[in-house]
Write a protein that holds these residues in place. Structure first.
Motif, PDB file in Angstrom:
ATOM      1  N   ASN A  15      20.421  31.055 100.521  1.00 60.01           N
ATOM      2  CA  ASN A  15      20.282  31.793  99.644  1.00 60.01           C
ATOM      3  C   ASN A  15      21.348  33.118  99.532  1.00 60.01           C
ATOM      4  O   ASN A  15      21.490  33.767 100.530  1.00 60.01           O
ATOM      5  N   TRP A  16      21.938  32.955  98.326  1.00 63.82           N
ATOM      6  CA  TRP A  16      23.099  34.114  98.228  1.00 63.82           C
ATOM      7  C   TRP A  16      22.537  35.575  98.399  1.00 63.82           C
ATOM      8  O   TRP A  16      21.683  35.905  97.576  1.00 63.82           O
ATOM      9  N   GLU A  17      23.143  36.163  99.674  1.00 62.48           N
ATOM     10  CA  GLU A  17      22.879  37.488  99.694  1.00 62.48           C
ATOM     11  C   GLU A  17      21.435  37.971  99.782  1.00 62.48           C
ATOM     12  O   GLU A  17      20.990  38.917  99.172  1.00 62.48           O
ATOM     13  N   SER A  51      29.858  36.348 102.650  1.00 68.24           N
ATOM     14  CA  SER A  51      29.957  37.423 101.670  1.00 68.24           C
ATOM     15  C   SER A  51      30.562  38.729 102.100  1.00 68.24           C
ATOM     16  O   SER A  51      30.815  38.968 103.264  1.00 68.24           O
ATOM     17  N   MET A  52      31.351  39.128 101.327  1.00 71.87           N
ATOM     18  CA  MET A  52      32.171  40.409 101.457  1.00 71.87           C
ATOM     19  C   MET A  52      31.681  41.636 100.867  1.00 71.87           C
ATOM     20  O   MET A  52      32.201  42.758 100.938  1.00 71.87           O
ATOM     21  N   ASN A  53      30.262  41.437 100.606  1.00 71.64           N
ATOM     22  CA  ASN A  53      29.508  42.504 100.152  1.00 71.64           C
ATOM     23  C   ASN A  53      28.706  43.277 101.415  1.00 71.64           C
ATOM     24  O   ASN A  53      27.608  43.564 101.306  1.00 71.64           O
ATOM     25  N   GLU A 119      38.422  38.610 104.400  1.00 70.03           N
ATOM     26  CA  GLU A 119      37.564  38.957 105.343  1.00 70.03           C
ATOM     27  C   GLU A 119      38.242  40.196 106.191  1.00 70.03           C
ATOM     28  O   GLU A 119      37.310  40.892 106.747  1.00 70.03           O
ATOM     29  N   ASP A 120      39.495  39.875 106.598  1.00 68.66           N
ATOM     30  CA  ASP A 120      39.953  41.091 107.585  1.00 68.66           C
ATOM     31  C   ASP A 120      39.986  42.346 106.780  1.00 68.66           C
ATOM     32  O   ASP A 120      40.136  43.385 107.369  1.00 68.66           O
ATOM     33  N   GLU A 121      39.728  42.454 105.351  1.00 72.24           N
ATOM     34  CA  GLU A 121      39.930  43.792 104.721  1.00 72.24           C
ATOM     35  C   GLU A 121      38.510  44.367 104.778  1.00 72.24           C
ATOM     36  O   GLU A 121      38.274  45.569 104.341  1.00 72.24           O
ATOM     37  N   THR A 122      37.542  43.628 104.942  1.00 68.80           N
ATOM     38  CA  THR A 122      36.120  44.017 105.107  1.00 68.80           C
ATOM     39  C   THR A 122      35.717  44.036 106.689  1.00 68.80           C
ATOM     40  O   THR A 122      34.892  45.262 106.893  1.00 68.80           O
ATOM     41  N   ASP A 200      27.812  28.761  96.999  1.00 74.58           N
ATOM     42  CA  ASP A 200      27.616  30.408  97.156  1.00 74.58           C
ATOM     43  C   ASP A 200      27.895  31.135  95.865  1.00 74.58           C
ATOM     44  O   ASP A 200      28.192  30.640  94.927  1.00 74.58           O
ATOM     45  N   GLY A 201      27.527  32.149  96.160  1.00 78.29           N
ATOM     46  CA  GLY A 201      27.748  33.197  94.787  1.00 78.29           C
ATOM     47  C   GLY A 201      29.129  33.386  94.401  1.00 78.29           C
ATOM     48  O   GLY A 201      29.293  33.800  92.977  1.00 78.29           O
ATOM     49  N   ASP A 202      29.898  32.861  94.966  1.00 79.15           N
ATOM     50  CA  ASP A 202      31.240  33.089  94.705  1.00 79.15           C
ATOM     51  C   ASP A 202      31.979  31.706  93.997  1.00 79.15           C
ATOM     52  O   ASP A 202      32.941  31.485  93.952  1.00 79.15           O
ATOM     53  N   GLY A 203      30.919  30.776  94.077  1.00 78.39           N
ATOM     54  CA  GLY A 203      31.483  29.493  93.492  1.00 78.39           C
ATOM     55  C   GLY A 203      31.683  28.555  94.532  1.00 78.39           C
ATOM     56  O   GLY A 203      32.302  27.277  94.052  1.00 78.39           O
TER      57      GLY A 203
END
Length: 261
Positions: A15-17, A51-53, A119-122, A200-203
């Motif tokens: 389940n997304w996020e 997720s990057m959130n 991912e490296d930016e988060t 996922d939520g990013d498609g």
């Protein structure tokens, strides 16, 4: 010390996020495991999807999900592993927990953050590989993108089991299949790859292909690769050691030390 290790791995549509929904999902699946197992394996970022959130989703290390894993580890008298979004000292980590049946745990922070998805930016990359001693088995748990980097996984310490938990997309699943098999062969080790399913939520679409490979790269699982399932398989150390002792490939491995950049 145990000659056999009975593992269960759960391939699921996350389940997304929604951490609460995913904990409920995996609670249901873990509850269904009727036989005694030694180790339960969950996917990468199993409470949220990839997720990057992180700012909105991250938990403290000793947060609700770790407590949930400890509860189920005690209830099933089994170790549980999988990765979660964690915040610590103003940084975010894609952090794998290996929780023992008594509730104690060890940590591994994903070493290779996936630059294609930023991912490296988060997330802050980990530095150290984790080796877990459990029931006489030496286990090396890694995360998704780590699969593409064989040097980091090189079996220099005679581990018995290599694990990759992942959110590996369908469009590159051929690489997933090939690399899992390669890691098993080159390290003369059982290799478990657990992926997710669904969108996922990013498609991005995920089609599973979770599998277990033996020392010679044979796929020990005969599963519907794209569906949700909980699979159980018994690994035998004696059969692996017999092949290692007969072929002796590991004794010819290169000797080296990994240095930080």
């Amino acid at each position: 010390m145990s000659e056999k290790l009975n593992i269960a791995f759960i391939q699921a549509n996350l389940n997304w996020e929604d951490a609460e929904a995913n904990r409920k999902l995996f609670s249901t699946e873990i509850e269904k495991i009727s036989k005694e197992v030694d180790l339960i394996i969950l996917p990468e970022m199993f409470t949220t999807g990839f997720s990057m959130n992180a700012k909105e989703l991250a938990e403290e290390t000793e947060g609700e999900t770790l407590a949930w894993m400890q509860k189920w580890a005690r209830r099933k008298s089994a170790a549980i592993t999988g990765s979660v979004i964690i915040t610590e000292s103003s940084n975010f980590y894609n952090r794998l927990f290996f929780v023992f049946p008594d509730g104690s745990y060890k940590l591994y922070d994903k070493r290779h953050t996936f630059t294609l998805a930023k991912e490296d930016e988060t997330y802050t990359a980990g530095k150290d590989r984790l080796l877990v001693n459990y029931k006489g088995w030496k286990i090396c748990p890694l995360i998704c993108y780590d699969l593409r980097f064989p040097v980091f996984a090189r079996n220099t310490e005679d581990y018995d089991l290599l694990i990759y938990v992942a959110n590996w997309p369908e469009k590159r699943v051929n690489a997933w299949d090939a690399l899992l098999k390669a890691r098993a062969i080159e390290n003369m080790s059982y290799c478990v790859g657990l992926n997710r399913t669904g969108k996922d939520g990013d498609g991005y679409v995920y089609n599973g292909h979770s599998a277990v490979y033996d020392t010679l790269g044979n796929n020990l699982t005969d599963l519907d690769r794209e569906e949700e399932f909980t699979a159980e398989i018994i690994l035998e150390k004696s059969s692996q050691n017999e092949i290692r002792n007969k072929l002796k490939f590991l004794q010819d491995r290169d000797r080296f030390n990994l240095l930080d950049e």
